[in-house]
Write an enzyme that holds these catalytic residues in place. Structure first.
Site, short mmCIF file in Angstrom:
data_model
loop_
_atom_site.label_atom_id
_atom_site.label_comp_id
_atom_site.label_asym_id
_atom_site.label_seq_id
_atom_site.Cartn_x
_atom_site.Cartn_y
_atom_site.Cartn_z
N ASP A 1 -3.24 0.21 6.15
CA ASP A 1 -4.01 -0.32 5.02
C ASP A 1 -3.38 -1.58 4.45
O ASP A 1 -4.09 -2.52 4.06
CB ASP A 1 -4.13 0.75 3.92
N HIS B 1 -5.81 5.00 6.04
CA HIS B 1 -5.15 5.94 5.12
C HIS B 1 -3.69 6.20 5.48
O HIS B 1 -3.13 7.23 5.10
CB HIS B 1 -5.92 7.26 5.02
N GLU C 1 0.85 5.73 0.13
CA GLU C 1 0.16 7.02 0.23
C GLU C 1 0.88 7.97 -0.72
O GLU C 1 2.09 7.85 -0.93
CB GLU C 1 0.21 7.55 1.67
N ASP D 1 0.86 -1.18 0.00
CA ASP D 1 0.00 0.00 0.00
C ASP D 1 0.90 1.24 0.00
O ASP D 1 1.96 1.24 0.63
CB ASP D 1 -0.93 0.04 1.22
#
Length: 458
Positions: free
Chosen positions: A149, A144, A8, A6
Site C-alpha cells: 500500500d 492491505h 497495518e 502505511d
C-alpha cells in the site's frame, strides 16, 4: 523531503490500535532515498478478521520488534520530512498515539493523498486507494500489507506532484492555517465552508447522502470542527464515513435541541445513541371499580388510557399521587400507593376519611376524586416560550398547549398575532414525547422570564 507511510494495525480505532506492520519510503520529490519496512509485535492478540484482511497473524509477529524497539528508526527516518499517507489522519494519529504511550512527543507536517487527489483529480466516483490505482493504472500488489500500500501511495504521490497546479495546491495544504488535513478525507472543503457560525442543527451524511449523525450547536461551524479534532474511536470512524454536511438554522439553543431530537427520531442516524427511542413514560389515570369507587392509579403510558398527567418516572408519579391524596383527603389504597391490603395505613398520609372501611359514602369520596383530577388537569398549562429568531427581524416561539409540546414557529416582528388561532398558522407541528418534555422543562426552570402565559404579553 517526504516520507510516504502505511501501517497495518490490530484494528481498534485510534487509541486502542496497535501497529502490526509499518512501511516508510523517504522521497525527495525525484527518487526514493531510503526505505524501511518491518513487522511489529503489537504485544497483544491480532483479531481473526484482521488476519483475514492482512494475512498477518500472531505467529508472524511473535519474534518481530516492538514499537519501542523501532521508535528510534521511525523518528530518524521521518525527521524534517512531511508525513504523507492515504487518509493521513489515521496513520499519523495511530503512530502519534503509539509514541505518546512511550512518553515520546511526535509532530510532523502532514499531507493526505485522498484530499490531494480530490483536489487535483476531481470527478472520480471513489478515492479509495484501490479504486484510484485502478483508475490511474497504478500497480498495486500485496493489498492491505504495509509495503504494497505504501509503494502504491508513493506512485500516486509522484503523479500528484506532476499534475498541473500541484505546487499551488500543495502550498495551500501545507499552510499552517489550512484545515485540509483536519477535514475527513472524503469531505470536500466546500462542504465545511458553507456551514454558518450560528445556532442550529447539523447533519453528517455519507456518500449516499444518508444522515449518519445529527447534532445541535450554538455555533454550527465550530462544533462540527470539534468532531474532526476528536480522536475517539467512534468520532474517527464517523468522520471517515462523512462525505457531506448539511445544517438548519434555529436562531437559539432551545429550538436547536427540539429540532435535533425530532430529526434523530425521524432519521435514526447510525452514530446517534441517545434520543432514538422514547424512554418509557408513566401516566396518572382514573378508573371505576365494581363497587363504583373511583381509583387514581399510575402505569406505563401505553397501559394508562386517557392519562391525566404524564411523568418522567415512577418516583414523580408517586410524589404527585401522594400530594393530591393528602390535599383532597383521598385513600392511599384507592390511589394505589398501597397494594394488596384491606385498609389503608400509609406511613405519610393519615387523612383518609374511611372509604376503605365503608365509613364514607362512595358518592362523597368520588366527588373529591373528581376535584383532584380537575386539579391535575388544570396544572397542565398552556404557555409560550419566546426566543431569538434566525435573523434580527424575527422571533422564535415554542408552543405548549395543556402541557403538551405542539411545535415551534419563526415569526416576523412585524407580524400581528393576537390569539392562539393566529399563532397556529405559523406553528411547525411537532410530536410531544418524553425527550421534548425534558428539554422544555429544563429550559423553563433555567429561563422562566422567557415563558409567557398569554399572547397579550407576547
Amino acid at each position: 523531503m517526504y516520507t510516504i507511510i502505511d501501517i497495518e494495525t490490530t484494528g481498534n480505532g485510534i487509541k486502542g490500535n496497535k501497529i502490526t506492520e509499518i512501511s516508510i519510503f523517504k522521497f525527495n520529490g525525484q527518487e526514493v532515498v531510503e526505505e524501511y519496512t518491518s513487522l511489529v509485535n503489537p504485544e497483544c492478540d491480532i483479531p481473526y478478521f484482521i488476519t483475514g484482511l492482512t494475512g498477518i497473524d500472531n505467529a508472524m509477529v511473535r519474534d518481530a520488534p516492538t514499537i519501542k524497539e523501532i521508535a528510534p528508526k521511525i523518528l530518524e527516518i521521518t525527521k524534517d520530512t512531511i508525513f504523507v499517507a492515504h487518509s493521513v489522519g489515521f496513520d499519523y494519529n495511530v503512530i502519534k498515539n503509539e509514541f505518546e504511550n512511550l512518553g515520546i512527543s511526535y509532530s510532523r507536517k502532514k499531507l493526505c493523498t485522498v484530499r490531494l487527489s480530490r483536489k487535483l483529480i476531481p470527478g472520480l466516483q471513489s478515492y479509495s486507494l484501490g479504486k484510484l490505482c485502478s483508475a490511474l493504472k497504478i500497480p498495486l500488489s500485496d493489498r492491505h500489507r504495509a509495503r504494497g500500500d505504501a509503494h502504491a501511495t508513493l506512485i500516486l504521490f509522484e503523479k500528484l506532484l506532476k499534475t498541473e497546479g500541484s505546487s499551488t495546491v500543495f502550498s495551500s495544504f501545507l499552510n499552517a492555517k489550512s484545515q485540509e488535513n483536519t477535514l475527513p478525507p472524503s469531505l470536500p472543503k466546500e462542504e465545511f465552508n458553507k456551514l454558518p457560525n450560528t445556532p442550529g442543527v447539523y447533519y453528517f451524511k455519507d456518500a449516499k447522502n444518508k444522515s449518519i449523525y445529527i447534532g445541535k450547536a450554538i455555533n454550527i461551524k465550530k462544533r462540527v470542527l470539534s468532531h474532526f479534532y476528536n480522536k475517539s474511536n467512534k468520532e474517527v470512524e464517523m468522520c471517515a464515513n462523512t462525505a457531506h454536511l448539511d445544517f438548519e438554522n434555529s436562531g437559539n439553543e432551545l429550538v436547536a435541541l427540539l429540532m435535533e431530537s425530532a430529526a434523530i427520531k425521524k432519521e435514526m442516524p447510525l452514530y446517534n445513541k441517545a434520543q432514538k427511542k422514547t424512554t418509557i413514560q408513566y401516566g396518572i389515570f382514573c378508573y371505576e371499580d365494581r363497587n363504583g369507587v373511583m381509583h387514581i392509579a399510575y402505569n406505563k403510558i401505553k397501559l394508562a388510557p386517557n392519562s391525566v398527567q404524564q411523568f418522567f418516572n415512577i418516583t414523580d408519579c408517586r410524589f404527585a399521587l401522594e400530594k393530591i391524596c393528602e390535599e383532597f383527603e383521598l385513600c392511599p389504597k384507592y390511589c394505589h400507593l398501597q397494594e394488596n391490603i384491606g385498609q389503608c395505613s400509609h406511613y405519610k398520609i393519615k387523612k383518609c376519611n374511611g372509604i376503605c372501611q365503608q365509613k364514607e359514602s362512595v358518592e362523597i369520596y368520588n366527588k373529591r376524586v373528581k376535584q383532584a383530577l380537575k386539579s391535575l388537569q388544570n396544572s397542565q398549562e398552556t404557555y409560550l416560550i419566546k426566543e431569538k429568531g434566525r435573523v434580527s427581524n424575527e422571533i422564535a416561539i415554542v408552543l405548549v398547549e395543556q402541557g403538551e409540546y405542539q411545535g415551534y414557529a419563526f415569526i416576523s416582528k412585524d407580524e400581528q398575532v393576537n390569539n392562539l388561532e393566529d399563532l397556529q398558522v405559523h406553528i411547525i407541528p411537532q410530536k410531544h414525547n418524553l425527550d421534548t418534555l425534558r428539554i422544555i422543562s429544563n429550559y423553563v426552570q433555567k429561563k422562566p422570564k422567557n415563558v409567557i402565559s398569554s399572547l397579550t404579553s407576547y
